[in-house]
Design an enzyme around this catalytic site. Structure first.
Site, PDB file in Angstrom:
ATOM      1  CG  HIS A  44      35.669  28.336  40.154  1.00 26.77           C
ATOM      2  ND1 HIS A  44      35.667  28.534  38.793  1.00 26.77           N
ATOM      3  CD2 HIS A  44      35.301  29.534  40.681  1.00 26.77           C
ATOM      4  CE1 HIS A  44      35.316  29.778  38.514  1.00 26.77           C
ATOM      5  NE2 HIS A  44      35.086  30.405  39.662  1.00 26.77           N
ATOM      6  CG  HIS A  46      35.111  33.992  43.209  1.00 30.97           C
ATOM      7  ND1 HIS A  46      35.867  34.688  42.286  1.00 30.97           N
ATOM      8  CD2 HIS A  46      34.377  33.102  42.483  1.00 30.97           C
ATOM      9  CE1 HIS A  46      35.584  34.254  41.067  1.00 30.97           C
ATOM     10  NE2 HIS A  46      34.688  33.285  41.158  1.00 30.97           N
ATOM     11  CE  LYS A 130      38.458  31.615  35.527  1.00 27.62           C
ATOM     12  NZ  LYS A 130      37.519  31.764  36.600  1.00 27.62           N
ATOM     13  CG  HIS A 168      34.039  33.347  32.865  1.00 28.30           C
ATOM     14  ND1 HIS A 168      33.283  33.428  34.016  1.00 28.30           N
ATOM     15  CD2 HIS A 168      33.193  33.654  31.847  1.00 28.30           C
ATOM     16  CE1 HIS A 168      32.044  33.779  33.703  1.00 28.30           C
ATOM     17  NE2 HIS A 168      31.967  33.925  32.388  1.00 28.30           N
ATOM     18  CG  HIS A 206      31.795  28.896  36.087  1.00 26.80           C
ATOM     19  ND1 HIS A 206      32.006  29.114  34.748  1.00 26.80           N
ATOM     20  CD2 HIS A 206      32.286  29.989  36.715  1.00 26.80           C
ATOM     21  CE1 HIS A 206      32.599  30.278  34.584  1.00 26.80           C
ATOM     22  NE2 HIS A 206      32.784  30.826  35.772  1.00 26.80           N
ATOM     23  CG  ASP A 280      31.614  30.604  40.307  1.00 28.81           C
ATOM     24  OD1 ASP A 280      32.527  31.375  40.657  1.00 28.81           O
ATOM     25  OD2 ASP A 280      30.736  30.915  39.485  1.00 28.81           O
TER      26      ASP A 280
HETATM   27  N1  LIG Z   1      30.313  33.548  38.908  1.00 31.60           N
HETATM   28  C1  LIG Z   1      29.930  34.793  39.089  1.00 31.60           C
HETATM   29  O1  LIG Z   1      28.787  35.139  38.758  1.00 31.60           O
HETATM   30  N2  LIG Z   1      30.735  35.736  39.640  1.00 31.60           N
HETATM   31  C2  LIG Z   1      32.109  35.587  39.993  1.00 31.60           C
HETATM   32  C3  LIG Z   1      33.018  35.650  38.785  1.00 31.60           C
HETATM   33  C4  LIG Z   1      32.997  34.383  37.943  1.00 31.60           C
HETATM   34  O2  LIG Z   1      33.323  33.298  38.415  1.00 31.60           O
HETATM   35  O3  LIG Z   1      32.649  34.454  36.753  1.00 31.60           O
HETATM   36  C5  LIG Z   1      32.479  36.700  40.988  1.00 31.60           C
HETATM   37  O4  LIG Z   1      33.677  36.938  41.187  1.00 31.60           O
HETATM   38  O5  LIG Z   1      31.565  37.282  41.605  1.00 31.60           O
HETATM   39 ZN   LIG Z   2      34.060  32.139  39.665  1.00 32.76          ZN
HETATM   40 ZN   LIG Z   3      33.606  32.770  35.924  1.00 36.25          ZN
END
Ligand SMILES: NC(=O)N[C@@H](CC(=O)O)C(=O)O
Ligand SMILES: [Zn+2]
Ligand SMILES: [Zn+2]
Length: 378
Positions: A44, A46, A130, A168, A206, A280
């Site tokens: 997971h 970003h 997702k 999520h 998460h 995450d």
């Molecule tokens: N985890 C977070 O607080 N933020 C994530 C989005 C997500 O995973 O929910 C993001 O893209 O910034």
């Molecule tokens: Zn995330």
């Molecule tokens: Zn998330």
């Protein structure tokens, strides 16, 4: 040595001090250790796009062989064609000496079609779809408003195609307390979903509560699993307010009570195959975190492996670390385990206060603090 099949230990020697006095009491003050494990994947992540992608990708590529790349860009990655283009821009940003492989995902919307799912599977490049409930988190405004009403045929197709649903797991209703949103999502969405589509693979991303642990453990192994972040293993909700408001500890789902943190630690260190590593890691420019309406997301790629090692060591479960970081994820996704290795050495290092880039700074989790474990390439 990095060629062995299984995790190996190397004791680099103990530091013993003579405390003096009669009988000369000797005390062990530290043990230097090195653990070699199969290279982990991040299930997971970003990575963002543009200059932010170029800035953060080297941190992930240094430690992780593969990563499930989240599709919540602006605009979101809703089609296979967009995922292919996004993948190409990631490949361009990978450092030359790295073996990093991005595993792409699609962003589910109210108008995603079963044909798009067929295309995604056929591409061989998309590994999950997702679900962001609309309004639940960062860049979720194009997410799903009513899963069962708007997406059921798509979910059936995913089940058919063996393409996992990554969730999520929070409802976004304003009348549900933010600390209960995961719990309500389990009751109103996940429980009916696994009843209706028992063959659909689901990853609850998460997880933050004892309720989520219980739910995942109650499901059929191999069909429902969960990723766990370093922040939800190490911090409870006090960390949001310790000495003043702490925007860099704000993520969604929001940190929970200590009893929930302990339940998640017990789950991952138990050796269960249902839980695996998903950082995450969610970078945001410092100015978007330290402002009147700071956004959710913790940047942890540079420190994640060190922090997972800390959690497992403190639980007396370092022997279970490798399965969590490197086996359970690929086994669930039906992918081969990595052949490459990585070293974890018990050697304190100080986390930078921030990482500076031409567009601004990114503040990592545990900024300015000393961590005991260091991750080194093999
Ligand atoms: N985890 C977070 O607080 N933020 C994530 C989005 C997500 O995973 O929910 C993001 O893209 O910034
Ligand atoms: Zn995330
Ligand atoms: Zn998330």
């Amino acid at each position: 040595m990095c060629s062995e099949e299984r995790a190996t230990w190397r004791d680099l020697g103990a530091v013993i001090v003579d405390c003096g006095g009669q009988g000369s009491v000797k005390r062990l003050i530290s043990i230097k250790m090195e653990l070699t494990i199969t290279q982990p994947d991040d299930w997971h992540l970003h990575l963002r796009d543009g200059s932010l992608l170029e800035a953060v990708l080297p941190h992930s590529a240094k430690h992780f062989a593969r990563a499930i790349v989240m599709p919540n860009l602006k605009p979101p990655i809703t089609t296979t064609a967009a995922a292919v283009t996004y993948r190409e821009s990631i490949l361009k940003a990978i450092p030359k000496d790295s073996n990093f492989t991005p595993l792409m995902t699609l962003y589910l919307t109210d108008v995603t079609t079963p044909d798009e799912i067929k295309l995604a599977k056929k591409s061989g490049l998309v590994y999950g779809v997702k679900l962001y409930p609309a309004g639940a988190t960062t860049n979720s405004q194009d997410g799903v408003t009513d899963l069962f009403r708007n997406c059921f045929s798509v979910l059936e197709e995913m089940s058919e195609q063996n393409l996992p649903l990554l969730v999520h797991g929070e409802v976004a209703n304003s009348d549900v307390d933010i600390f209960d949103r995961e719990n309500v999502f389990i009751e109103t969405i996940l429980e009916p979903l696994v009843q209706k589509l028992p063959q659909l693979k689901v990853v609850m991303e998460h997880i933050t509560t004892a309720d989520a642990v219980k739910f995942v453990e109650s499901c059929k192994e191999g069909y429902v699993a969960a990723t766990v972040t370093p922040q939800h293993l190490l911090l409870n909700r006090n960390a949001l307010f310790q000495g003043g408001l702490q925007p860099h500890n704000y993520c969604l789902p929001v940190l929970k009570r200590e009893i929930h943190r302990q339940a998640i630690v017990s789950a991952v260190t138990s050796g269960s195959k249902r839980f695996f590593l998903g950082t995450d890691s969610a970078p945001h420019d410092r100015h978007k975190k330290e402002c009147a309406c700071g956004c959710a997301g913790i940047y942890n790629s540079p420190v994640a492996l060190s922090l997972y090692a800390k959690v497992f060591e403190e639980a007396g479960a370092l022997d279970k670390l490798e399965a969590f970081t490197s086996f359970n994820g690929p086994d669930f996704y039906g992918l081969p385990r990595n052949k490459s290795k990585i070293k974890l050495r018990k050697a304190p290092w100080k986390v930078p206060d921030y990482f500076s880039f031409p567009f601004g700074d990114i503040v990592p989790m545990y900024a300015g603090e000393t961590i005991e474990w260091e991750a080194l390439p093999c």
